[in-house]
Design a protein around this motif. Structure first.
Motif, mmCIF file in Angstrom:
data_model
loop_
_atom_site.group_PDB
_atom_site.id
_atom_site.type_symbol
_atom_site.label_atom_id
_atom_site.label_comp_id
_atom_site.label_asym_id
_atom_site.label_seq_id
_atom_site.Cartn_x
_atom_site.Cartn_y
_atom_site.Cartn_z
ATOM 1 N N ARG A 59 -13.730 7.295 15.054
ATOM 2 C CA ARG A 59 -13.760 8.224 13.927
ATOM 3 C C ARG A 59 -13.716 7.437 12.628
ATOM 4 N N GLY A 60 -14.452 7.913 11.638
ATOM 5 C CA GLY A 60 -14.463 7.272 10.329
ATOM 6 C C GLY A 60 -15.268 8.110 9.353
ATOM 7 N N PHE A 61 -15.869 7.426 8.378
ATOM 8 C CA PHE A 61 -16.647 8.102 7.347
ATOM 9 C C PHE A 61 -17.996 7.419 7.186
ATOM 10 N N GLN A 62 -19.035 8.210 7.000
ATOM 11 C CA GLN A 62 -20.359 7.689 6.698
ATOM 12 C C GLN A 62 -20.720 8.104 5.283
ATOM 13 N N ASP A 121 -13.850 2.713 7.571
ATOM 14 C CA ASP A 121 -12.462 3.012 7.943
ATOM 15 C C ASP A 121 -12.395 3.492 9.394
ATOM 16 N N ARG A 147 -18.800 19.383 13.032
ATOM 17 C CA ARG A 147 -18.959 19.055 14.451
ATOM 18 C C ARG A 147 -20.162 19.763 15.060
ATOM 19 N N GLY A 164 -20.363 16.039 8.297
ATOM 20 C CA GLY A 164 -18.955 16.377 8.402
ATOM 21 C C GLY A 164 -18.633 17.583 9.253
ATOM 22 N N GLN A 198 -19.688 11.172 0.909
ATOM 23 C CA GLN A 198 -18.974 10.654 2.075
ATOM 24 C C GLN A 198 -18.669 11.806 3.024
ATOM 25 N N TYR A 199 -18.990 11.610 4.315
ATOM 26 C CA TYR A 199 -18.750 12.634 5.330
ATOM 27 C C TYR A 199 -17.923 12.060 6.475
ATOM 28 N N ALA A 200 -17.096 12.901 7.081
ATOM 29 C CA ALA A 200 -16.404 12.524 8.307
ATOM 30 C C ALA A 200 -17.444 12.392 9.415
ATOM 31 N N GLN A 201 -17.226 11.436 10.307
ATOM 32 C CA GLN A 201 -18.143 11.236 11.426
ATOM 33 C C GLN A 201 -17.358 10.722 12.625
ATOM 34 N N GLU A 202 -17.799 11.107 13.812
ATOM 35 C CA GLU A 202 -17.252 10.564 15.056
ATOM 36 C C GLU A 202 -18.400 10.082 15.907
#
Length: 109
Positions: free
Chosen positions: A82-85, A68, A14, A12, A96-100
């Motif tokens: 962009r979504g979540f892993q 998503d 950058r 999550g 759950q983490y944000a990911q790009e």
């Protein structure tokens, strides 16, 4: 679509630009669509997946799916997703983490 994907975040957060530019990425086939498993809300999971052929008819995932998934940008050089892993590392509960992903189209070898 055959692409080279560079993950732009770790847990999550950058990654530095220089680190992303030096990353060779992961090469595979990108697909975006609904996974028929569904959720507790009785809706399908929308996900981006990077995979490769495994044997004659199977697929093998190369990166954890991007749930998503949204396409944020399309340029002549690539796509920004962009979504979540979901991570289950260290035997802990799922996190759950944000990911790009930066996906650059390439020719198949």
């Amino acid at each position: 679509m055959h692409v080279r994907v560079v993950e732009l975040m770790v847990a999550g957060v950058r990654r530095p630009r220089e680190e992303c530019l030096a990353d060779l990425g992961t090469i595979g086939t990108l697909s975006i669509g609904d996974i028929p498993i569904g959720t507790a809300e009785k809706r399908p999971l929308h996900a981006a997946q990077l995979w490769e052929r495994w044997g004659t008819s199977a697929k093998r995932g190369l990166l954890p799916p991007l749930f998503d998934a949204q396409v944020l940008r399309i340029t002549p050089r690539g796509l920004l997703l962009r979504g979540f892993q979901v991570s289950t590392k260290n035997g802990r509960a799922a996190t759950q983490y944000a990911q790009e992903w930066w996906a650059v189209p390439i020719d198949k070898p």
